[in-house]
Write a protein that holds these residues in place. Structure first.
Motif, mmCIF file in Angstrom:
data_model
loop_
_atom_site.group_PDB
_atom_site.id
_atom_site.type_symbol
_atom_site.label_atom_id
_atom_site.label_comp_id
_atom_site.label_asym_id
_atom_site.label_seq_id
_atom_site.Cartn_x
_atom_site.Cartn_y
_atom_site.Cartn_z
ATOM 1 N N TYR B 35 0.873 -1.240 0.108
ATOM 2 C CA TYR B 35 0.062 -0.048 -0.143
ATOM 3 C C TYR B 35 0.869 1.187 -0.036
ATOM 4 C CZ TYR B 35 -3.730 -2.988 1.501
ATOM 5 O OH TYR B 35 -4.621 -4.297 1.709
ATOM 6 N N GLN B 37 0.485 5.373 1.309
ATOM 7 C CA GLN B 37 -0.410 6.245 1.960
ATOM 8 C C GLN B 37 0.005 7.727 1.711
ATOM 9 O OE1 GLN B 37 -0.327 5.801 6.148
ATOM 10 N NE2 GLN B 37 -2.966 6.413 6.372
ATOM 11 N N LEU B 43 -5.094 5.002 2.482
ATOM 12 C CA LEU B 43 -4.224 3.670 2.086
ATOM 13 C C LEU B 43 -4.678 3.333 0.726
ATOM 14 C CD1 LEU B 43 -3.914 1.908 5.322
ATOM 15 C CD2 LEU B 43 -1.725 2.333 3.700
ATOM 16 N N GLN B 45 -4.124 0.530 -2.370
ATOM 17 C CA GLN B 45 -3.364 -0.893 -2.840
ATOM 18 C C GLN B 45 -2.466 -0.669 -3.961
ATOM 19 O OE1 GLN B 45 -5.342 -4.504 -3.667
ATOM 20 N NE2 GLN B 45 -4.493 -5.396 -1.869
ATOM 21 N N LEU B 88 4.521 7.255 1.778
ATOM 22 C CA LEU B 88 4.793 6.292 2.818
ATOM 23 C C LEU B 88 4.340 5.015 2.510
ATOM 24 C CD1 LEU B 88 5.525 5.588 5.700
ATOM 25 C CD2 LEU B 88 3.487 6.453 6.674
ATOM 26 N N PHE B 90 3.500 0.572 2.823
ATOM 27 C CA PHE B 90 3.307 -0.183 3.970
ATOM 28 C C PHE B 90 3.365 -1.654 3.041
ATOM 29 C CE2 PHE B 90 3.164 2.097 7.748
ATOM 30 C CZ PHE B 90 2.197 3.134 7.300
ATOM 31 N N ILE B 103 -5.262 -8.253 8.800
ATOM 32 C CA ILE B 103 -3.903 -7.889 8.219
ATOM 33 C C ILE B 103 -3.195 -7.132 9.113
ATOM 34 C CG2 ILE B 103 -4.828 -5.538 7.196
ATOM 35 C CD1 ILE B 103 -3.472 -6.576 4.479
ATOM 36 N N PHE B 104 -1.776 -7.658 8.855
ATOM 37 C CA PHE B 104 -0.945 -7.171 9.821
ATOM 38 C C PHE B 104 0.094 -6.476 8.896
ATOM 39 C CE2 PHE B 104 -1.593 -9.724 13.416
ATOM 40 C CZ PHE B 104 -2.282 -10.696 12.788
ATOM 41 N N PHE B 105 0.554 -5.021 9.321
ATOM 42 C CA PHE B 105 1.283 -4.177 8.450
ATOM 43 C C PHE B 105 2.724 -4.198 9.060
ATOM 44 C CE2 PHE B 105 -1.743 -1.900 5.916
ATOM 45 C CZ PHE B 105 -2.728 -2.149 6.442
ATOM 46 N N GLY B 106 3.692 -3.936 8.152
ATOM 47 C CA GLY B 106 5.065 -3.523 8.339
ATOM 48 C C GLY B 106 5.115 -2.239 8.984
ATOM 49 N N PRO B 107 6.107 -1.849 9.542
ATOM 50 C CA PRO B 107 6.534 -0.524 10.271
ATOM 51 C C PRO B 107 6.459 0.584 9.144
ATOM 52 C CG PRO B 107 8.569 -1.443 9.822
ATOM 53 C CD PRO B 107 7.543 -2.776 9.423
ATOM 54 N N ARG B 110 9.290 5.286 4.324
ATOM 55 C CA ARG B 110 9.232 6.767 4.102
ATOM 56 C C ARG B 110 10.153 6.886 2.807
ATOM 57 N NH1 ARG B 110 6.049 10.604 5.439
ATOM 58 N NH2 ARG B 110 5.354 9.503 7.399
#
Lengths: 108, 114
Positions: B35, B37, B43, B45, B88, B90, B103-107, B110
Motif C-alpha cells: 500500500y 499512503q 491507504l 493498494q 509512505l 506499507f 491484516i498485519f502491517f510492516g512498520p 518513507r
C-alpha cells in the motif's frame, strides 16, 4: 462516491469524553468490517473487528448496520493515549478497502 | 515474534534510479500486499499476492513491480522512480485472502524521490 467514507475530523475532545465515529460503505456485498488505529507515522494496527450483533472491548464499542451500510465506533472515557487516527476498513473479495481515517485528539 | 519487516525504513533517492523495498513476514501468511499512503487519500493498494508466483494489480500499480518467489518475501520494485512516488509505503500480510482476515502491517518505508 468513495467506497468507504469517513469524517476526517479532527475531533478535539477533553479527557473523559465520549466520542463516536461513523463510517459508510458503498458495496452491499462487503463481508467483514474492522476498525484500525494508526498513530502518527506508524503502521495501522487492528483495534477491533465489527460484528453484526455489535461488540465491545473495554471502553470501545463497535456497531454494524448492514441495512444502512454504516459502521460506528464509540469510545467512552477518552484517554490522552487514545489520540490517533481511526481507520474504517471494509473487506470485499480479495481486498481490504480503507477509509481515509478520522483524527482524534484528546485534550488534557 | 510474529511480524512483517520492511527495509529500508527511510529512503531519499533521485528520479530514475531503480530501487527495491524489501518485505518479509514470518507468519507463513499466504496473502501479501503493498500500500501507499498519502495525505487525504488514505491507504491505496499497489499490488497484492495470494500465494507464491501469484500477483495481481491493486488500485495504483503504475510505476511499480513486485515478485513473489518465496512465501515469506514480497519486494516492491520501482524501476524508474518519479517524484509522484514520494509517499509512505506499507507492506502487509494476512493468513487468507478474503472475508474476516486480519491484516498485519510492516512498520512502513518513507520514500522521497527528488
Amino acid at each position: 462516491r468513495k467506497e468507504v467514507e469517513q469524517d476526517p475530523g479532527p475531533f478535539n475532545v477533553p479527557e473523559g469524553a465520549t466520542v463516536a465515529f461513523n463510517c459508510t460503505y458503498s458495496n452491499s456485498a462487503s463481508q467483514s468490517f474492522f476498525w484500525y488505529r494508526q498513530d502518527c507515522r506508524k503502521e495501522p494496527k487492528l483495534l477491533m473487528s465489527v460484528y453484526s450483533s455489535g461488540n465491545e472491548d473495554g471502553r470501545f464499542t463497535a456497531q454494524l448496520n448492514r441495512a444502512s451500510q454504516y459502521i460506528s465506533l464509540l469510545i467512552r472515557d477518552s484517554k490522552l493515549s487514545d489520540s490517533a487516527t481511526y481507520l474504517c476498513v471494509v473487506s470485499a473479495t480479495n481486498k481490504l478497502i480503507f477509509g481515509t481515517g478520522t483524527l482524534l485528539a484528546v485534550q488534557p | 515474534e510474529a511480524q512483517v519487516t520492511q527495509n529500508p525504513r527511510y529512503l531519499i533517492t533521485v528520479t530514475g534510479k531503480k530501487l527495491t523495498v524489501t518485505c518479509s513476514q514470518n507468519m507463513n501468511h499466504e496473502y501479501m500486499s503493498w500500500y501507499r499512503q498519502d495525505p487525504g487519500l488514505g491507504l491505496r493498494q499497489i499490488y497484492y499476492s495470494m500465494n507464491v508466483e501469484v500477483t495481481d494489480k491493486g488500485d495504483v500499480p503504475e510505476g511499480y513491480k513486485v515478485s513473489r518467489k518465496e512465501k515469506r518475501n514480497f519486494p516492491l520494485i520501482l524501476e524508474s522512480p518519479s517524484p509522484n512516488q514520494t509517499s509512505l509505503y506499507f507492506c502487509a500480510s494476512s493468513p487468507k485472502t478474503s472475508g474476516g482476515a486480519v491484516i498485519f502491517f510492516g512498520p512502513g518505508t518513507r520514500l522521497t524521490v527528488l
